[in-house]
Design a protein around this motif. Structure first.
Motif, PDB file in Angstrom:
ATOM      1  N   THR A  83      55.850  31.141  50.714  1.00  0.00           N
ATOM      2  CA  THR A  83      55.188  32.273  51.190  1.00  0.00           C
ATOM      3  C   THR A  83      54.618  32.526  52.345  1.00  0.00           C
ATOM      4  O   THR A  83      54.903  33.621  53.174  1.00  0.00           O
ATOM      5  CB  THR A  83      54.324  32.669  50.070  1.00  0.00           C
ATOM      6  OG1 THR A  83      54.777  32.727  48.738  1.00  0.00           O
ATOM      7  CG2 THR A  83      53.513  33.940  50.217  1.00  0.00           C
ATOM      8  N   LEU A  84      54.150  31.548  52.758  1.00  0.00           N
ATOM      9  CA  LEU A  84      53.449  31.158  54.058  1.00  0.00           C
ATOM     10  C   LEU A  84      54.519  31.445  55.230  1.00  0.00           C
ATOM     11  O   LEU A  84      54.537  32.178  56.204  1.00  0.00           O
ATOM     12  CB  LEU A  84      52.680  30.052  54.188  1.00  0.00           C
ATOM     13  CG  LEU A  84      51.449  29.881  53.464  1.00  0.00           C
ATOM     14  CD1 LEU A  84      50.444  28.777  53.508  1.00  0.00           C
ATOM     15  CD2 LEU A  84      50.594  31.249  53.540  1.00  0.00           C
ATOM     16  N   LEU A  85      55.582  30.594  54.890  1.00  0.00           N
ATOM     17  CA  LEU A  85      56.820  30.728  55.914  1.00  0.00           C
ATOM     18  C   LEU A  85      57.526  32.021  55.914  1.00  0.00           C
ATOM     19  O   LEU A  85      57.524  32.318  57.122  1.00  0.00           O
ATOM     20  CB  LEU A  85      57.866  29.695  55.398  1.00  0.00           C
ATOM     21  CG  LEU A  85      57.472  28.210  55.645  1.00  0.00           C
ATOM     22  CD1 LEU A  85      58.504  27.344  54.995  1.00  0.00           C
ATOM     23  CD2 LEU A  85      57.221  27.767  57.162  1.00  0.00           C
ATOM     24  N   ALA A  86      57.666  32.794  54.983  1.00  0.00           N
ATOM     25  CA  ALA A  86      58.178  33.919  54.990  1.00  0.00           C
ATOM     26  C   ALA A  86      57.224  35.155  55.665  1.00  0.00           C
ATOM     27  O   ALA A  86      57.873  35.844  56.561  1.00  0.00           O
ATOM     28  CB  ALA A  86      58.337  34.603  53.456  1.00  0.00           C
ATOM     29  N   THR A  87      55.797  34.958  55.371  1.00  0.00           N
ATOM     30  CA  THR A  87      55.152  35.712  56.055  1.00  0.00           C
ATOM     31  C   THR A  87      55.033  35.723  57.635  1.00  0.00           C
ATOM     32  O   THR A  87      55.047  36.718  58.276  1.00  0.00           O
ATOM     33  CB  THR A  87      53.700  35.868  55.358  1.00  0.00           C
ATOM     34  OG1 THR A  87      53.845  35.920  53.915  1.00  0.00           O
ATOM     35  CG2 THR A  87      52.587  36.686  55.985  1.00  0.00           C
ATOM     36  N   VAL A  88      54.866  34.277  57.811  1.00  0.00           N
ATOM     37  CA  VAL A  88      54.797  34.074  59.377  1.00  0.00           C
ATOM     38  C   VAL A  88      56.115  34.781  60.294  1.00  0.00           C
ATOM     39  O   VAL A  88      56.184  35.152  61.094  1.00  0.00           O
ATOM     40  CB  VAL A  88      54.721  32.734  59.740  1.00  0.00           C
ATOM     41  CG1 VAL A  88      54.939  32.274  61.176  1.00  0.00           C
ATOM     42  CG2 VAL A  88      53.174  32.306  59.361  1.00  0.00           C
ATOM     43  N   GLN A  89      57.263  34.561  59.367  1.00  0.00           N
ATOM     44  CA  GLN A  89      58.726  34.941  60.133  1.00  0.00           C
ATOM     45  C   GLN A  89      58.463  36.460  60.283  1.00  0.00           C
ATOM     46  O   GLN A  89      58.948  36.836  61.176  1.00  0.00           O
ATOM     47  CB  GLN A  89      59.760  34.327  59.295  1.00  0.00           C
ATOM     48  CG  GLN A  89      59.731  32.982  59.387  1.00  0.00           C
ATOM     49  CD  GLN A  89      61.171  32.381  58.764  1.00  0.00           C
ATOM     50  OE1 GLN A  89      62.228  32.623  58.701  1.00  0.00           O
ATOM     51  NE2 GLN A  89      60.903  31.778  57.509  1.00  0.00           N
ATOM     52  N   ALA A  90      58.166  37.124  59.008  1.00  0.00           N
ATOM     53  CA  ALA A  90      58.307  38.615  58.867  1.00  0.00           C
ATOM     54  C   ALA A  90      57.039  39.217  60.160  1.00  0.00           C
ATOM     55  O   ALA A  90      57.513  40.107  60.606  1.00  0.00           O
ATOM     56  CB  ALA A  90      57.815  39.173  57.622  1.00  0.00           C
ATOM     57  N   LEU A  91      56.172  38.682  60.282  1.00  0.00           N
ATOM     58  CA  LEU A  91      55.079  39.114  61.180  1.00  0.00           C
ATOM     59  C   LEU A  91      55.662  38.646  62.715  1.00  0.00           C
ATOM     60  O   LEU A  91      55.270  39.721  63.651  1.00  0.00           O
ATOM     61  CB  LEU A  91      53.763  38.422  60.892  1.00  0.00           C
ATOM     62  CG  LEU A  91      52.968  38.695  59.812  1.00  0.00           C
ATOM     63  CD1 LEU A  91      51.626  37.771  59.707  1.00  0.00           C
ATOM     64  CD2 LEU A  91      52.887  40.131  59.438  1.00  0.00           C
TER      65      LEU A  91
END
Length: 264
Positions: free
Chosen positions: A117-125
């Motif tokens: 989740t943290l990786l996905a959020t950072v990449q999306a942002l």
């Protein structure tokens, strides 16, 4: 208390391990970012003069209309890359080592899901850096909405990927099942076209699709919560449905991990 501390340490270690694997695997970074970026540029520019976004759409262009859906696609791909390791680690023996450790099995779910989740959020942002190119300025509240939706959607996708990977024997089977579930969820979320222009049967599917509310929530964040074109519901409803979807998928992953591998 000692069992709780053991579970927290396991969650922290697995979360850090997911991030370390991501940093060391450059091809994974490229796949998670390059494919959605290429799709955004190709589709956005290719349909720029063909597809007319809803009146008053963000930035007035199809490139801007497509951006919230691309963020959802980044979250989807990161979930696939994060949870495919569950299949591989069963073969390598790491998964068996975690299962026999004196810690709850649910810690494996939360550790893997939190890292993904943290990786996905950072990449999306990271895609927020493209906002000036499409003439968008969401503001502080809008960015907060975007972050919240990304966290919940990333958790939902990663937990769903974990639940599927837990029963898979090969990575080929995992990819087939993930594509069967996740890609239709994304295509029918209003990411590429608004619900108003869809056929009646597709409208019903899009209204029932929880990912539609995640994409709509991102649209609210980008548009500043007022007169958001292409959104299915208000910001509160979108956030509530996305949160419920994340809780449901996490519950599914926990249920899967608690079941025995072999039924008698």
């Amino acid at each position: 208390p000692s069992r709780r501390m053991s579970a927290l340490r396991t969650i922290g270690a697995l979360t850090a391990r997911e991030m370390l694997k991501f940093v060391r695997d450059r091809s994974r970074v490229l796949g998670a970012l390059a494919q959605p970026l290429a799709l955004w540029v190709l589709l956005g520019l290719g349909f720029q003069n063909t597809f007319q976004p809803p009146q008053g759409s963000m930035g007035g262009s199809y490139v801007a209309f497509l951006l919230p859906g691309i963020l959802a696609l980044v979250l989807l791909f990161t979930a696939i890359f994060s949870t495919i390791s569950i299949v591989e680690e069963r073969t390598s023996g790491f998964l068996q080592a975690v299962l026999v450790a004196p810690t709850p099995r649910t810690a494996l779910v939360f550790g893997t899901a939190l890292g993904g989740t943290l990786l996905a959020t950072v990449q999306a942002l990271l895609f927020l850096g493209a906002l000036p190119l499409v003439d968008l300025a969401p503001g502080v509240a809008g960015v907060g909405m975007i972050v919240a939706v990304c966290l919940l959607t990333g958790l939902a996708f990663t937990a769903l990927g974990f639940a599927i990977a837990w029963r898979m024997d090969t990575t080929r089977g995992f990819h087939a099942i993930m594509n069967l579930f996740l890609l239709p969820l994304w295509f029918l979320s209003g990411a590429m076209f608004p619900i108003d222009g869809a056929a009646p049967v597709l409208r019903v599917v899009m209204w029932a699709n929880p990912v539609s509310y995640a994409v709509s929530g991102l649209r609210h964040g980008f548009h500043g919560f007022t007169n958001t074109p292409g959104a299915l519901a208000g910001p509160g409803v979108c956030l509530a449905v996305t949160g419920a979807f994340a809780v449901l998928m996490t519950g599914l992953a926990v249920w899967q991990v608690r079941r025995p591998f072999f039924q008698t």
